[in-house]
Design an enzyme around this catalytic site. Structure first.
Site, PDB file in Angstrom:
ATOM      1  N   ARG A 126       0.852  -1.188   0.000  1.00  0.00           N
ATOM      2  CA  ARG A 126       0.000   0.000   0.000  1.00  0.00           C
ATOM      3  C   ARG A 126       0.890   1.241   0.000  1.00  0.00           C
ATOM      4  O   ARG A 126       1.853   1.328   0.765  1.00  0.00           O
ATOM      5  CB  ARG A 126      -0.926   0.022   1.217  1.00  0.00           C
ATOM      6  CG  ARG A 126      -1.963  -1.102   1.247  1.00  0.00           C
ATOM      7  CD  ARG A 126      -3.008  -0.932   0.147  1.00  0.00           C
ATOM      8  NE  ARG A 126      -4.079  -1.917   0.243  1.00  0.00           N
ATOM      9  CZ  ARG A 126      -4.065  -3.103  -0.358  1.00  0.00           C
ATOM     10  NH1 ARG A 126      -3.007  -3.453  -1.087  1.00  0.00           N
ATOM     11  NH2 ARG A 126      -5.090  -3.923  -0.226  1.00  0.00           N
ATOM     12  N   GLU A 162      -2.913   6.709  -9.000  1.00  0.00           N
ATOM     13  CA  GLU A 162      -2.603   5.871 -10.159  1.00  0.00           C
ATOM     14  C   GLU A 162      -3.596   6.155 -11.278  1.00  0.00           C
ATOM     15  O   GLU A 162      -4.780   6.365 -11.009  1.00  0.00           O
ATOM     16  CB  GLU A 162      -2.653   4.393  -9.755  1.00  0.00           C
ATOM     17  CG  GLU A 162      -1.618   4.035  -8.680  1.00  0.00           C
ATOM     18  CD  GLU A 162      -1.657   2.576  -8.259  1.00  0.00           C
ATOM     19  OE1 GLU A 162      -2.466   1.807  -8.831  1.00  0.00           O
ATOM     20  OE2 GLU A 162      -0.889   2.191  -7.369  1.00  0.00           O
ATOM     21  N   HIS A 174       1.963  -0.979 -10.835  1.00  0.00           N
ATOM     22  CA  HIS A 174       1.041  -1.787 -10.026  1.00  0.00           C
ATOM     23  C   HIS A 174       0.696  -3.099 -10.738  1.00  0.00           C
ATOM     24  O   HIS A 174      -0.469  -3.481 -10.852  1.00  0.00           O
ATOM     25  CB  HIS A 174      -0.247  -1.004  -9.715  1.00  0.00           C
ATOM     26  CG  HIS A 174      -0.915  -1.463  -8.448  1.00  0.00           C
ATOM     27  ND1 HIS A 174      -1.735  -0.655  -7.708  1.00  0.00           N
ATOM     28  CD2 HIS A 174      -0.882  -2.663  -7.797  1.00  0.00           C
ATOM     29  CE1 HIS A 174      -2.189  -1.319  -6.647  1.00  0.00           C
ATOM     30  NE2 HIS A 174      -1.684  -2.543  -6.686  1.00  0.00           N
TER      31      HIS A 174
END
Length: 312
Positions: free
Chosen positions: A229, A258, A276
């Site tokens: 995270r 993001e 990610h």
């Protein structure tokens, strides 16, 4: 499209929210289910199931547009973008897919650790830029005999601890809720102080886990990888720690916002950034969509998903 426009054989409609490949879910849905990868408002109005990607919000507004919804199958385990309470009020099951990408995330995190310790990116840039023969060669570090601190000892943490041990690393573990039987358990302060490399695998939401004052207690040149995270350690903290020589390498797969357009650490040869995607390997994607489709199938058949999210 209205319900009357669907094929006669279709007894239920399932929609994909976010990019969901039909080829990955159709083999695991009943033959009499129509899957709509890019649903219209009409599709949402009749959908009984939804397979939902991580970046998609399932809020009260969306639920109001899906009056027949019976199950939300979330790819992954994080449900911070799903209004679980609102789903519970409606009797909509919220399924998750735990473990489907654990090995992929662990592989990605350890690949970052190994690359940073061995200075792979710096060595590549050194040769590619023509400095070999004139500049100072980047000297690789070692994994063997060094200490890997695994912060968070769930599915992913257990796997990456095994990777480190296989490379001859000493493993220390910090987890507020889990005790590792095969490795040394330490406080957070001790884990940071002893570590040559840290891999983060804890949930966020509790404030910054690794502030600069704590990182300053680490050995100089610490390698830090965060595939968990973004809020576990602030970007400003990472920048300051790199500038001070506290950190020798940083790997990030998660970010405050993001997608990232211009990240402050981009271009630093000691930093690896990935979009990610550590949990999105081919095998992990196939597994998570299979589990999500199986959860939808279970509910449509009158049963319950194997794994559900609890109301906070």
């Amino acid at each position: 499209m209205s319900r009357a426009d669907y094929p006669v054989a279709a007894e239920a409609v399932v929609v994909g929210l976010g990019p969901v490949g039909s080829e990955l879910v159709l083999p695991h849905l009943p033959e009499n289910v129509l899957f709509v990868a890019e649903p219209s408002a009409g599709d949402l109005a009749v959908a009984e199931g939804a397979i939902v990607r991580a970046a998609y919000d399932v809020d009260r507004d969306l639920l109001a547009r899906m009056p027949r919804l019976r199950v939300v199958a979330r790819t992954g385990v994080g449900v911070e973008r799903v209004d679980v309470a609102a789903c519970a009020e409606r009797g909509v099951a919220v399924a998750v897919t735990p473990g489907s990408n654990s090995r992929a995330v662990a592989e990605g995190a350890f690949a970052m650790i190994a690359s940073l310790v061995k200075r792979v990116g710096e060595s590549n840039a050194f040769v590619a830029s023509g400095q070999w023969g004139s500049g100072s060669i980047p000297v690789p570090g070692d994994l063997y005999g060094k200490t890997l601190a695994v912060l968070g000892f769930g599915r992913i943490g257990r796997i990456i601890a095994g990777f480190g041990a296989a490379f001859g690393m000493r493993i220390v573990v910090h987890d507020p809720f889990v005790q590792a039987e095969e490795y040394e358990n330490t406080s957070l302060d001790e884990a940071v102080r002893q570590a040559d490399a840290i891999s983060l695998h804890l949930p966020g939401g509790g404030g910054e886990l690794l502030p600069l004052e704590l990182l300053r207690t680490a050995k100089p040149g610490l390698v830090l990888v965060n595939c968990a995270r973004a809020d576990l350690v602030d970007t400003a903290t990472l920048q300051a720690a790199l500038d001070a020589g506290v950190l020798g390498g940083v790997g990030l797969d998660v970010f405050e916002t993001e997608p990232v357009r211009e990240h402050p650490l981009a271009g630093d040869p000691r930093v690896l950034l990935s979009p990610h995607t550590t949990g999105l390997s081919e095998g992990a994607m196939a597994a998570t969509f299979r589990m999500a489709a199986e959860a939808v199938t279970a509910v449509l058949a009158g049963g319950s998903p194997a794994h559900t999210a609890a109301v906070a």
